[in-house]
Scaffold this motif. Sequence first.
Motif, short mmCIF file in Angstrom:
data_model
loop_
_atom_site.label_atom_id
_atom_site.label_comp_id
_atom_site.label_asym_id
_atom_site.label_seq_id
_atom_site.Cartn_x
_atom_site.Cartn_y
_atom_site.Cartn_z
N SER A 40 40.92 48.21 40.00
CA SER A 40 41.56 48.58 38.83
C SER A 40 40.54 47.99 37.46
N PHE A 133 47.89 60.31 41.29
CA PHE A 133 47.82 59.34 40.08
C PHE A 133 48.54 59.96 39.02
N TYR A 185 45.19 56.11 45.19
CA TYR A 185 45.48 54.95 44.51
C TYR A 185 46.36 54.26 45.00
N HIS A 213 38.95 55.79 42.90
CA HIS A 213 38.76 54.73 43.83
C HIS A 213 37.87 55.00 44.81
N TYR A 235 34.97 51.84 35.52
CA TYR A 235 35.60 50.36 35.14
C TYR A 235 35.90 49.79 36.55
N LYS A 236 36.02 50.54 37.61
CA LYS A 236 36.52 49.98 38.95
C LYS A 236 35.42 49.32 39.66
N ARG A 378 52.51 48.12 43.12
CA ARG A 378 52.73 49.53 42.80
C ARG A 378 53.94 50.14 43.70
N ARG A 384 49.09 45.64 46.05
CA ARG A 384 47.69 46.28 46.29
C ARG A 384 46.66 45.13 46.41
N1 3DJ Z 1 43.03 52.16 33.93
C1 3DJ Z 1 43.99 51.10 33.79
C2 3DJ Z 1 44.52 50.51 32.47
O1 3DJ Z 1 43.78 51.05 31.60
C3 3DJ Z 1 45.16 49.41 32.51
C4 3DJ Z 1 45.84 48.70 33.69
C5 3DJ Z 1 45.36 49.32 34.87
C6 3DJ Z 1 44.57 50.52 34.90
C7 3DJ Z 1 44.24 51.21 36.24
O2 3DJ Z 1 43.08 51.15 36.47
C8 3DJ Z 1 45.05 51.55 36.98
C9 3DJ Z 1 44.69 52.02 38.29
N2 3DJ Z 1 43.73 53.21 38.19
C10 3DJ Z 1 45.56 52.43 39.69
O3 3DJ Z 1 44.97 52.73 40.57
O4 3DJ Z 1 46.54 51.98 39.55
#
Ligand code: 3DJ
Length: 412
Positions: A40, A133, A185, A213, A235-236, A378, A384
């Motif tokens: 995340s 997603f 995701y 991901h 950012y991951k 989730r 996760r």
């Molecule tokens: N992008 C996020 C954010 O701005 C705040 C909190 C979480 C995220 C996430 O990255 C969620 C993520 N893409 C997921 O797979 O659930």
Amino acid sequence: MPHRSLRGDATRADAADPLAAHRDAFVGAETSLVYFDGNSLGRPPRATAARLSRFVSEEWGGRLIRGWDESWMDLPFAIGDRIGRVALCAASGQTVIGDSTTVLLYKLLRAALDFQMVADPERVEIVVGRDDFPTDRYLVEGIAAERGARLVWVDVDTTRGVDADLLDAAVSRRTAVVLLSHVSYRSGFLADGTELTAIAHRAGALVLWDLCHSAGSVPVELDAWGADLAVGCTYKYLNGGPGSPAFAYVAERHQGTLVQPVQGWMGAADVFSMGPVYRPADGMRRFLSGTPPVLAMIAMQDTLDLLEEAGITAVREKSIALTEFALRASDALLTPLGVRLASPRDPAERGGHVTLSHPAMRAVTARLWRQDVIPDYRDPHGLRIGLSPLSTSFAETLTGLEAVAAAVRAES
Ligand SMILES: Nc1c(O)cccc1C(=O)C[C@H](N)C(=O)O
Ligand SMILES: Cc1ncc(COP(=O)(O)O)c(C=O)c1O
């Protein structure tokens, strides 16, 4: 004594891990906190503080507006090409850093749909997974309403993702664009890029891959797959920091024909001529819109350095070893408590995270966060466990899963 042999195995796996030293390159690796959420928001590399500080004092502070001509205008393409080379197997000139993932998905989906609908007015369908997603699902709904397109939802088991059989049944000669997640995701299901791209192409559709991901965690081979378009987060697993801008890939063969809808001055043919009408630039510049978020794209370069040194093949090997170890630990510690695996068991079908399901997982997650063990939750009932190959150790993985077991016991 399954528990004790797991601890010994974790210690031995860390000692034998060729990427173990990279863990020390990340802030916080020296603490006892267990981080299972690098999928995340990745940890910051230690080198990033100095890189950002240098940028502020020397480039922003020293060069001021001259910085645009000297290097910043080129940065979205230079870093994009690096991501292409290091993480996507994409030849240069096809990847750019742009807006958020959501905005880039919108721009590329609209560009692809408009192109297809003009070429063949009967191609009006967008194929998308029902379990993808939220941003992907919401975007296609909005675009379908905007353009009079139709949605074809692919129904997916929440423990998997869109696979070849499901996609084959969904596409037809009416399909304009297929939007696919490479790694789901929710479940971590890893799609076959070559096979799914070929299925979409046989139907005459264009494919847009969501690589959020995948990038930096599993090998992606966009050019070899014959992919048309792709977008992914930085950012991951690329550790670009909260809200760092996404990358977009457009195969060279489409760059002269696709036109994206957010026609800002930075995507125009001659940015500083400031002419009376918009004419899209050649190449990847046309997929930009406004001023590039330079400060926000600085940090990811540190992880690109690490990835380049380690190589994506070694990263994938460690990722598989980590998820295999997590499954072994989960089978021993959590299955007896009624926890179920909600990810593929076959590593060839699994990306960098695993999801463990139990009715108490929402409360379990809250309890774990209070103890500095950080997975995420989730629906439905999924914990996760994100395992970042460069920054997660086997010992950390076991400590975290032992804490999960204690929390499931306490919340059941
Ligand atoms: N992008 C996020 C954010 O701005 C705040 C909190 C979480 C995220 C996430 O990255 C969620 C993520 N893409 C997921 O797979 O659930
Ligand atoms: C698969 C997937 N697609 C899209 C997004 C949305 O990205 P953003 O919020 O950066 O636009 C995320 C993560 O947030 C994601 O995991």
